[in-house]
Design a protein around this motif. Structure first.
Motif, PDB file in Angstrom:
ATOM      1  N   ALA A   1     -17.276 -33.941  -5.043  1.00  0.00           N
ATOM      2  CA  ALA A   1     -16.189 -32.983  -5.194  1.00  0.00           C
ATOM      3  C   ALA A   1     -16.589 -31.905  -6.195  1.00  0.00           C
ATOM      4  N   GLY A   2     -16.002 -30.737  -6.017  1.00  0.00           N
ATOM      5  CA  GLY A   2     -16.252 -29.643  -6.934  1.00  0.00           C
ATOM      6  C   GLY A   2     -15.287 -29.682  -8.107  1.00  0.00           C
ATOM      7  N   PRO A   3     -15.330 -28.674  -8.970  1.00  0.00           N
ATOM      8  CA  PRO A   3     -14.443 -28.616 -10.148  1.00  0.00           C
ATOM      9  C   PRO A   3     -12.961 -28.607  -9.800  1.00  0.00           C
ATOM     10  N   ASP A   4     -12.647 -28.192  -8.567  1.00  0.00           N
ATOM     11  CA  ASP A   4     -11.234 -28.172  -8.165  1.00  0.00           C
ATOM     12  C   ASP A   4     -10.777 -29.493  -7.561  1.00  0.00           C
ATOM     13  N   GLY A   5     -11.710 -30.463  -7.462  1.00  0.00           N
ATOM     14  CA  GLY A   5     -11.356 -31.769  -6.903  1.00  0.00           C
ATOM     15  C   GLY A   5     -11.478 -31.863  -5.405  1.00  0.00           C
ATOM     16  N   CYS A   6     -11.840 -30.748  -4.760  1.00  0.00           N
ATOM     17  CA  CYS A   6     -11.986 -30.735  -3.301  1.00  0.00           C
ATOM     18  C   CYS A   6     -13.442 -30.938  -2.915  1.00  0.00           C
ATOM     19  N   VAL A   7     -13.680 -31.348  -1.685  1.00  0.00           N
ATOM     20  CA  VAL A   7     -15.029 -31.640  -1.219  1.00  0.00           C
ATOM     21  C   VAL A   7     -15.924 -30.406  -1.353  1.00  0.00           C
ATOM     22  N   GLU A   8     -17.160 -30.643  -1.826  1.00  0.00           N
ATOM     23  CA  GLU A   8     -18.082 -29.549  -2.112  1.00  0.00           C
ATOM     24  C   GLU A   8     -19.334 -29.627  -1.246  1.00  0.00           C
ATOM     25  N   VAL A   9     -19.392 -30.582  -0.352  1.00  0.00           N
ATOM     26  CA  VAL A   9     -20.565 -30.751   0.509  1.00  0.00           C
ATOM     27  C   VAL A   9     -20.138 -30.631   1.968  1.00  0.00           C
ATOM     28  N   GLU A  10     -21.124 -30.580   2.854  1.00  0.00           N
ATOM     29  CA  GLU A  10     -20.805 -30.518   4.279  1.00  0.00           C
ATOM     30  C   GLU A  10     -20.020 -31.758   4.683  1.00  0.00           C
ATOM     31  N   ASP A  11     -18.959 -31.542   5.413  1.00  0.00           N
ATOM     32  CA  ASP A  11     -18.045 -32.642   5.757  1.00  0.00           C
ATOM     33  C   ASP A  11     -17.482 -32.428   7.163  1.00  0.00           C
ATOM     34  N   PRO A  12     -18.362 -32.440   8.170  1.00  0.00           N
ATOM     35  CA  PRO A  12     -17.917 -32.128   9.542  1.00  0.00           C
ATOM     36  C   PRO A  12     -16.843 -33.083  10.073  1.00  0.00           C
ATOM     37  N   SER A  13     -16.854 -34.333   9.603  1.00  0.00           N
ATOM     38  CA  SER A  13     -15.862 -35.302  10.082  1.00  0.00           C
ATOM     39  C   SER A  13     -14.576 -35.275   9.271  1.00  0.00           C
ATOM     40  N   SER A  14     -14.597 -34.547   8.150  1.00  0.00           N
ATOM     41  CA  SER A  14     -13.454 -34.450   7.213  1.00  0.00           C
ATOM     42  C   SER A  14     -13.115 -35.784   6.549  1.00  0.00           C
ATOM     43  N   LYS A  15     -14.017 -36.766   6.666  1.00  0.00           N
ATOM     44  CA  LYS A  15     -13.766 -38.073   6.054  1.00  0.00           C
ATOM     45  C   LYS A  15     -13.771 -37.992   4.527  1.00  0.00           C
ATOM     46  N   ILE A  16     -14.718 -37.196   3.982  1.00  0.00           N
ATOM     47  CA  ILE A  16     -14.813 -37.101   2.524  1.00  0.00           C
ATOM     48  C   ILE A  16     -13.562 -36.429   1.977  1.00  0.00           C
ATOM     49  N   ALA A  17     -13.145 -35.369   2.638  1.00  0.00           N
ATOM     50  CA  ALA A  17     -11.943 -34.654   2.202  1.00  0.00           C
ATOM     51  C   ALA A  17     -10.722 -35.565   2.250  1.00  0.00           C
ATOM     52  N   LYS A  18     -10.627 -36.375   3.296  1.00  0.00           N
ATOM     53  CA  LYS A  18      -9.491 -37.286   3.439  1.00  0.00           C
ATOM     54  C   LYS A  18      -9.502 -38.342   2.336  1.00  0.00           C
ATOM     55  N   ALA A  19     -10.704 -38.851   2.025  1.00  0.00           N
ATOM     56  CA  ALA A  19     -10.809 -39.869   0.977  1.00  0.00           C
ATOM     57  C   ALA A  19     -10.458 -39.288  -0.388  1.00  0.00           C
ATOM     58  N   LEU A  20     -10.956 -38.088  -0.685  1.00  0.00           N
ATOM     59  CA  LEU A  20     -10.643 -37.455  -1.964  1.00  0.00           C
ATOM     60  C   LEU A  20      -9.153 -37.158  -2.081  1.00  0.00           C
ATOM     61  N   GLN A  21      -8.557 -36.810  -0.965  1.00  0.00           N
ATOM     62  CA  GLN A  21      -7.108 -36.580  -0.967  1.00  0.00           C
ATOM     63  C   GLN A  21      -6.363 -37.881  -1.250  1.00  0.00           C
ATOM     64  N   HIS A  22      -6.856 -38.978  -0.668  1.00  0.00           N
ATOM     65  CA  HIS A  22      -6.246 -40.284  -0.906  1.00  0.00           C
ATOM     66  C   HIS A  22      -6.380 -40.688  -2.370  1.00  0.00           C
ATOM     67  N   ILE A  23      -7.535 -40.375  -2.983  1.00  0.00           N
ATOM     68  CA  ILE A  23      -7.772 -40.687  -4.392  1.00  0.00           C
ATOM     69  C   ILE A  23      -6.918 -39.791  -5.291  1.00  0.00           C
ATOM     70  N   GLU A  24      -6.503 -38.637  -4.766  1.00  0.00           N
ATOM     71  CA  GLU A  24      -5.726 -37.629  -5.516  1.00  0.00           C
ATOM     72  C   GLU A  24      -6.540 -37.082  -6.686  1.00  0.00           C
ATOM     73  N   TRP A  25      -7.822 -36.808  -6.415  1.00  0.00           N
ATOM     74  CA  TRP A  25      -8.714 -36.339  -7.463  1.00  0.00           C
ATOM     75  C   TRP A  25      -8.344 -34.932  -7.933  1.00  0.00           C
ATOM     76  N   ALA A  26      -7.960 -34.048  -7.003  1.00  0.00           N
ATOM     77  CA  ALA A  26      -7.572 -32.693  -7.391  1.00  0.00           C
ATOM     78  C   ALA A  26      -6.374 -32.729  -8.341  1.00  0.00           C
ATOM     79  N   LYS A  27      -5.443 -33.627  -8.066  1.00  0.00           N
ATOM     80  CA  LYS A  27      -4.266 -33.780  -8.923  1.00  0.00           C
ATOM     81  C   LYS A  27      -4.662 -34.364 -10.280  1.00  0.00           C
ATOM     82  N   ALA A  28      -5.587 -35.313 -10.262  1.00  0.00           N
ATOM     83  CA  ALA A  28      -6.020 -35.959 -11.507  1.00  0.00           C
ATOM     84  C   ALA A  28      -6.697 -34.961 -12.437  1.00  0.00           C
TER      85      ALA A  28
END
Length: 290
Positions: A165-192
């Protein structure tokens, strides 16, 4: 003692595992088995002829909801034999929350995960109460391997994913399946990351060395720590995870998790990140449904 096992899988591997525990617990026991309880007319005729079973272990799940029909039909047979209905244990390698909710007010029905059933079955069979009846609560003790393994894996998956994830908590790498983005959203890293307390204690490498950290977390040696290391040494790591979802025929429940632990066990690079993200989502769903 008559015990019936229903719908334990086409390969009969689950039946063989359950049967070995049952036979070891009794000097004399008759263990019946059938793949389909409702479509098997011979089973119902056998019950009418020979009598009610003392205990029934019936697989349940979305793919075979016949367990509800079986339970109703079986209760209809009980009065005809002038006997009380025996205890029924419904088990599954997948989620059991819906089944538990459905039967939560039925004192003679217990719903457990397959791993908990295997872990507790021997003590359950060998420890009746003072009236000689089975104690269903003995089946509901959580398997220590299950909880430590799943919890440990989920925590390690979180650490792996955060460096993607980048400084904003969102995925910063290639994520064609959107799995990483979904997992980070589940972790609520951007909110943290909006928490000042978390920002003060954040590893400074996340600010400018994320590429190096992404390489480091792919090293399988960084995953084999604490309780997870003990699991690797004491037993087949892959088998322990597979057991959580039932027998090997049920592997479709957790393909990413099995791929993950296989790579760790075989000392292979833990990648791609999308696999770890999918494993994390599988594990958290399993923990929540247990």
């Amino acid at each position: 003692m008559r015990i019936l096992i229903v719908n334990a899988g086409k390969s009969k591997s689950r039946f063989n595992e359950l049967n070995s525990i049952i036979v070891a617990a009794f000097n004399s026991v008759e263990v019946g088995f059938c793949l389909k309880s409702i479509k098997n007319n011979e089973l119902m005729e056998d019950i009418k002829t020979t009598g009610i079973y003392d205990l029934i272990l019936h697989h349940c799940g979305d793919s075979n909801a016949e367990y509800i029909i079986f339970e109703n039909k079986y209760r209809e047979l009980c009065p005809t034999k002038e006997a009380q209905c025996p205890l029924i244990v419904f088990f599954s390698g997948g989620g059991i929350r819906d089944v538990q909710t459905y039967y939560e007010h039925q004192p003679d029905i217990c719903v457990v995960s397959y791993s908990d059933l295997i872990f507790n079955l021997r003590e359950f069979l060998k420890t009746p109460d003072t009236n000689g009846k089975f104690q269903l609560n003995l089946l509901q003790t959580k398997s220590p391997v299950k909880m430590s393994l799943l919890s440990g894996l989920s925590i390690l998956c979180v650490g792996y994913l955060l460096v993607h994830a980048g400084p904003d908590g969102c995925v910063e790498v290639e994520d064609p399946s959107s799995k990483i983005a979904k997992a980070l959203q589940h972790i609520e890293w951007a909110k943290a990351l909006k928490s000042k307390a978390i920002l003060r204690n954040l590893d400074p490498r996340l600010a400018n060395s994320r590429d190096a950290m992404r390489t480091k977390v792919m090293d399988p040696s960084n995953w084999v720590i604490g309780q997870l290391a003990k699991c690797v040494v004491d037993q087949s790591f892959v088998d322990a995870v597979q057991q959580e979802w039932g027998d090997r025929q049920s592997i479709s429940f957790c393909p990413a998790t099995v791929n993950l632990v296989t790579k760790i066990k075989n000392n292979q690079s833990v990648e791609p990140a999308s696999m770890v993200a999918e494993a994390y989502l599988e594990i958290t769903e399993k923990i929540l449904s247990s």
